[in-house]
Structures are given as C-alpha cells and as structure tokens.
Design an enzyme around this catalytic site. Structure first.
Site, PDB file in Angstrom:
ATOM      1  N   LYS A 263       0.844  -1.204   0.000  1.00 38.32           N
ATOM      2  CA  LYS A 263       0.000   0.000   0.000  1.00 38.32           C
ATOM      3  C   LYS A 263       0.877   1.251   0.000  1.00 38.32           C
ATOM      4  O   LYS A 263       1.687   1.445   0.904  1.00 38.32           O
ATOM      5  CB  LYS A 263      -0.919   0.006   1.229  1.00 38.32           C
ATOM      6  CG  LYS A 263      -1.728   1.294   1.400  1.00 38.32           C
ATOM      7  CD  LYS A 263      -2.679   1.218   2.599  1.00 38.32           C
ATOM      8  CE  LYS A 263      -3.387   2.553   2.842  1.00 38.32           C
ATOM      9  NZ  LYS A 263      -4.280   2.523   4.022  1.00 38.32           N
ATOM     10  N   ASP A 268      -2.775  10.022   3.813  1.00 38.82           N
ATOM     11  CA  ASP A 268      -4.175   9.626   3.943  1.00 38.82           C
ATOM     12  C   ASP A 268      -4.919  10.600   4.854  1.00 38.82           C
ATOM     13  O   ASP A 268      -4.876  10.480   6.076  1.00 38.82           O
ATOM     14  CB  ASP A 268      -4.268   8.200   4.507  1.00 38.82           C
ATOM     15  CG  ASP A 268      -5.720   7.732   4.638  1.00 38.82           C
ATOM     16  OD1 ASP A 268      -6.615   8.408   4.090  1.00 38.82           O
ATOM     17  OD2 ASP A 268      -5.935   6.688   5.287  1.00 38.82           O
ATOM     18  N   LYS A 275     -10.496  12.580   8.217  1.00 33.69           N
ATOM     19  CA  LYS A 275     -10.070  12.121   9.537  1.00 33.69           C
ATOM     20  C   LYS A 275     -10.063  13.294  10.509  1.00 33.69           C
ATOM     21  O   LYS A 275      -9.889  14.442  10.095  1.00 33.69           O
ATOM     22  CB  LYS A 275      -8.632  11.555   9.452  1.00 33.69           C
ATOM     23  CG  LYS A 275      -8.518  10.209   8.763  1.00 33.69           C
ATOM     24  CD  LYS A 275      -7.064   9.732   8.748  1.00 33.69           C
ATOM     25  CE  LYS A 275      -6.919   8.389   8.060  1.00 33.69           C
ATOM     26  NZ  LYS A 275      -7.580   7.274   8.755  1.00 33.69           N
ATOM     27  N   GLU A 347      -9.577   3.627   1.842  1.00 34.74           N
ATOM     28  CA  GLU A 347      -8.999   3.778   0.508  1.00 34.74           C
ATOM     29  C   GLU A 347      -7.930   2.751   0.191  1.00 34.74           C
ATOM     30  O   GLU A 347      -7.713   2.412  -0.966  1.00 34.74           O
ATOM     31  CB  GLU A 347      -8.418   5.196   0.350  1.00 34.74           C
ATOM     32  CG  GLU A 347      -6.987   5.400   0.858  1.00 34.74           C
ATOM     33  CD  GLU A 347      -6.821   5.165   2.353  1.00 34.74           C
ATOM     34  OE1 GLU A 347      -7.830   5.240   3.078  1.00 34.74           O
ATOM     35  OE2 GLU A 347      -5.687   4.903   2.804  1.00 34.74           O
ATOM     36  N   ARG A 349      -7.779  -0.477   0.716  1.00 33.95           N
ATOM     37  CA  ARG A 349      -8.307  -1.705   0.088  1.00 33.95           C
ATOM     38  C   ARG A 349      -8.702  -1.439  -1.363  1.00 33.95           C
ATOM     39  O   ARG A 349      -8.657  -2.356  -2.184  1.00 33.95           O
ATOM     40  CB  ARG A 349      -9.482  -2.234   0.924  1.00 33.95           C
ATOM     41  CG  ARG A 349     -10.644  -1.289   1.017  1.00 33.95           C
ATOM     42  CD  ARG A 349     -11.602  -1.633   2.138  1.00 33.95           C
ATOM     43  NE  ARG A 349     -11.099  -1.243   3.461  1.00 33.95           N
ATOM     44  CZ  ARG A 349     -11.739  -1.456   4.602  1.00 33.95           C
ATOM     45  NH1 ARG A 349     -12.906  -2.069   4.609  1.00 33.95           N
ATOM     46  NH2 ARG A 349     -11.225  -1.067   5.761  1.00 33.95           N
TER      47      ARG A 349
END
Ligand code: BES
Ligand code: MN
Ligand code: ZN
Length: 493
Positions: A263, A268, A275, A347, A349
C-alpha cells in the site's frame, strides 16, 4: 557504518571501546571473564558492586586508562543459559545506544558470542549487525543544525563462535538487512510533501538501476486504459498523479515469482470522510507497505537470492477535493466487480484491489500484500504483532515462522466466510466497509475477493510499521520477516 569481524580475544584488542556481556546473578560472559582475568578481577569486582544486574539491555560504561581498551561497556544479557532472542536484541540495542552516547568513532563487540536460546551463532551475528545498524539509525537530513554528536562509523564483531565463511555470510546478511530496513525507514519518514507517488516512482527506478531490476511505472492514462477504476477513484481528490510501480527481480530464471503488493498512500487525510486532526501527520506513514516492498526487493537483490520476486506498489494521496470520490459513489474495479464506496477513508483496500488483480498476470507462486490498512488492527494487536489473514494456511505458517525467527512477529486473525456478508451492498457487488465490528477482518475479506487466483496472505501492519509519540518514526517492519521468508523459499526445491 563499516562492519568487520575479529577472531581475537577481548583482552588483546586495542580499541576506543569494547562491549562485553554480563549475565544476571553476577555471572560473566566468556568475553567478560577473560577480560576480568587480564585485569586482575576488576570486571567481577565492578559487577559485585551491583551497578549492573545483567537485565537485558542494561548498560554500564567503564572508563579504563590502563587497559588496551580505552573504555569497556558492560551489557546485561539476561540469565545465564536463558538468553531469549528478544532479550538478546534488547542487549544489542542497549549496547549500540550506550556507544552512541560516548564520543567514540569505532567499537568492538563480543555480544555475538552470547548463546541465544533456540538460535544459531549465525543468527546471533546477523542480528548483532542488523540491530546495531537499526539502533544507530537517525533521520536528520531535514535538520539544518547538528543536534547530536556523529554516530560511530566502525564496528567490529567477534566471530569466534563461527567458521570464517559462515561469519562472512552472516555479516553480509545482517548488513543487507539493516540497509534495507533503513531504506524503508527513510522513505516512510520523509514527509508527504516530499515523498509523493512520483518520488516513490523515482526511488523505484533508482533502485532498479542499482540492483538490476526491471522497473515499470504505470501512469494515469495506462491505468485508465486497463480499467483500474478503484485505484483511480482514490486518486481523484489530489493533484499529485497516481502511479503503479512494478519492480521485477529475477534470481531464478523462469520460475513463478513471489508477488509483494505494498500500500502506497503517501498521505491519507481520509478524503471526503475526513479524519480528525489529532495525529493526522502520522498518515504520511500510510505508504509503509510500499516502503517494505521496495526495501525487501533491494535486500533480495543484494543477497542474490535464487528466487523471482515481483513488487507492485499502487501509489496515491487520499485527499478531499472538488473531484474527489464521495460516500455512495460506485466504481468498477479492474476485476470487473463493482464497489460502493461508503467511506472514502477505506482507501487502502481500493487501491490494493486493483493491484492484486493486476498481479494475476505474473502467475505468482504466492502473493503477499503489506498495508497499514486498519486502525482496528492497532487496537487488536498493538505494536507487537502485525495481523495475518490468508486463504492458504501453509503460507500463513511459513510467514509466521519467518517472523518468529526474526522477532518481527505476526499473528493470525480468521477469514471465515461468515464475515463476508458484512460487505453486502444494496447498489453494487460489495461495499468498501463492513461496519465497526471486526474491522481488520472485513478489510481482509474485501481484499480476498481480488486474490482468489493465488495463494495469498495479507499483512495488516498499521500497528508495527511506525511509532508515535516521542519516538515517532518508521520501524522498517516487516522487512526482516519478508527477507527471511524469501530466503527460505529460495532454499526450498
Ligand atoms: N490508513 C488507515 C489505517 C490506519 C489507521 C493506519 C490508524 C494506522 C493508524 C486506513 O486507510 C483507514 O483509514 N482505515 C479506516 C477504515 C474504516 C474507514 C473502515 C480505519 O481504520 O479507521
Ligand atoms: Mn484511510
Ligand atoms: Zn489509509
């Protein structure tokens, strides 16, 4: 750091600093005992005074003005005859930090001679090199003022417990390991404004140059042509172009490769499902899986392992923006399966699903993905073990055993069919989230739907790949586990 070996006895060596072990209950290691003899009982006298109990990692520097060694560092190595692998590593780490606190350019350590429970002398020497390198690691390239005195640059380890060829091999393996781990840590520690998907692509190309790999980088247009709708969906919110890195190491002719899928979310934010602000900076570490893949392949190439490895790294940022995906959007993955994106923060996955499907064209003997995938895994296993989920129990056992050997541990969670229904969607083949319960497992369930063509294992490294707080920084895990796994696979017929 420059590592060398010695066959000499500790009392004959002239050095700035000598490192020897002491056990609990006043028992001296062999090296400490021979030093003690040469110094007329002084080492035993120091230990008798009680300043060092011999607990693993405890250290006591002793300044000498009349011995060949200018300084001696006594290091606790635990109970005599019962030095566990993790305790041995603590001793090595403690010793390295104690040396770094002194103003010495080089040192000689006799810790590789300590007998470690259930481990060989080769293992001990390899770990001595690797843990010393890892402990002296610093990330200071972005500091303009020097904050600490320079680290020691030379380290000599006792190789008296091994024949010369085995000792050389252990030294080479240990230094390849620590170079790989520090490569992974450097990539992950670099902030997200510098470590972008394009930067990762450049790093992969540079690695390809120095290690003789075939490196291909798929751009947005390539991914569009292929139909990687899940990966591209995540990339919609950012101006940084997404990349899919493909690194091929060939050490074994035409045999089926091991596929490593990492990954590579270089930041993120959660996207539209933003978040909360606390510790959001740590989401620069959301590419630790990618760093692991690059570093593991570097080590495999450096050690010339007779095995084929293909590394796949989907890389993008996950940001909110005018074009960003929204909760409820439905996208079509490379596999043709449709996905309802209920939470844009799930995101990892999404990008992994397309990379796993793409891996099918390499017909891998085994496929392992490595991802900082769920906060739930941090809650479940903490920083001790990464989560393991697999469709092939034998592969899971191989990985678990490799991690155990390297003290880079993983632990299984079940992937039972019953969990799959948590991903049911009213509007698409599946949803990208499965609710609060068993969040680590439902994330793996999602991935499993794109991995059914292979013997596959998923490592959720959210808890082990980096530390927060005062020690904030990447750990380089699980590079040691994967290097050990590849070494064993390379040996097997
Ligand atoms: N990168 C995070 C997982 C993560 C969280 C890693 C905390 C390290 C520390 C991942 O993309 C994510 O946001 N996962 C969500 C999934 C949820 C929306 C189902 C999570 O764990 O909260
Ligand atoms: Mn996320
Ligand atoms: Zn993420």
């Amino acid at each position: 750091m420059d590592y060398t070996l010695t066959q000499d006895a500790p009392d004959t060596i002239a050095t700035e600093c000598l490192v020897v072990g002491v056990h609990e209950n006043g028992v001296l290691s062999d090296a400490a005992a021979s030093l003690d003899q040469a110094l007329d009982g002084e080492v035993a006298a120091i230990v008798q005074r009680g300043d060092i109990e011999g607990k693993p990692g405890q250290t006591l520097p002793v300044v000498r003005t009349n011995a060949r060694a200018r300084r001696i560092i006594l290091v606790g190595v635990g109970a005599h005859g019962d030095c566990r692998p993790a305790a041995f590593r603590e001793a090595l780490g403690g010793a390295a930090r104690a040396v770094a606190d002194l103003h010495v350019a080089s040192f000689v350590s006799f810790l590789p001679e300590i007998v470690v429970k259930d481990r060989s002398a080769s293992w001990a020497l390899e770990q001595a090199v690797a843990v010393t390198g890892d402990s002296l690691y610093r990330f200071d390239r972005l500091k303009t003022r020097a904050v600490k005195r320079p680290s020691p640059t030379g380290c000599t380890f006792s190789a008296r417990a091994l024949d010369p060829a085995a000792a050389q091999a252990a030294l080479a393996a240990g230094s390849a390991l620590t170079r790989a781990v520090s490569f992974a840590r450097d990539l992950a520690n670099l902030p997200a404004n510098m470590c972008t998907p394009s930067y990762l692509a450049d790093q992969a190309r540079a690695l390809g140059e120095r290690a003789g790999l075939t490196v291909t980088v798929l751009e947005k247009a390539d991914m569009e042509a292929l139909g990687m709708g899940a990966l591209l969906a995540v990339a919609r919110g950012t101006h940084e172009p997404a990349k899919l890195l493909i690194l091929e190491y060939r050490g074994a002719g035409e045999s089926a490769p091991i596929a490593l899928v990492g990954k590579g979310v270089t930041f993120d934010s959660g996207g539209i499902s933003l978040k909360p602000p606390a510790n959001m900076d740590e989401m620069k570490f959301d590419m630790c899986g990618a760093a692991t893949v690059l570093a593991t392949i570097q080590a495999a190439a450096e050690l010339k392992l007779p095995i084929n490895v293909v590394g796949l790294v989907p890389a993008t940022e996950n940001l909110p923006g005018g074009s960003a995906i929204k909760p409820g959007d439905v996208v079509t993955s490379l596999s043709g399966q449709t996905i309802e994106i209920l939470n844009t923060d799930a995101e990892g996955r999404l990008i992994l699903s397309d990379a796993l499907t793409y891996a099918e064209r390499f017909k891998p003997a085994a496929m392992i993905d490595i991802a900082t995938l769920t906060g739930a895994c941090v809650i479940a296993l903490g920083a001790q073990a990464a989560g393991l989920m697999t469709n092939d129990e034998a592969l899971g056992d191989e990985l678990t055993s490799a991690g155990q050997t390297m003290v880079d541990r993983i632990w299984p969670l079940p992937l039972w069919e019953e969990y799959q229904k948590q991903l049911d969607s009213n509007f698409a083949d599946m949803a990208n989230v499965g609710g609060r319960e068993a969040g680590t497992i439902t994330a793996a369930c999602f991935l499993s739907r794109f991995a059914d063509h292979a013997s596959w294992a998923h490592l959720d490294i959210a808890g082990v790949a980096y530390k927060g707080g005062k020690e904030k920084g990447a750990t380089g895990r699980p590079v040691p586990l994967l290097v050990e796994f590849l070494r064993r696979r390379a040996q097997a017929p």
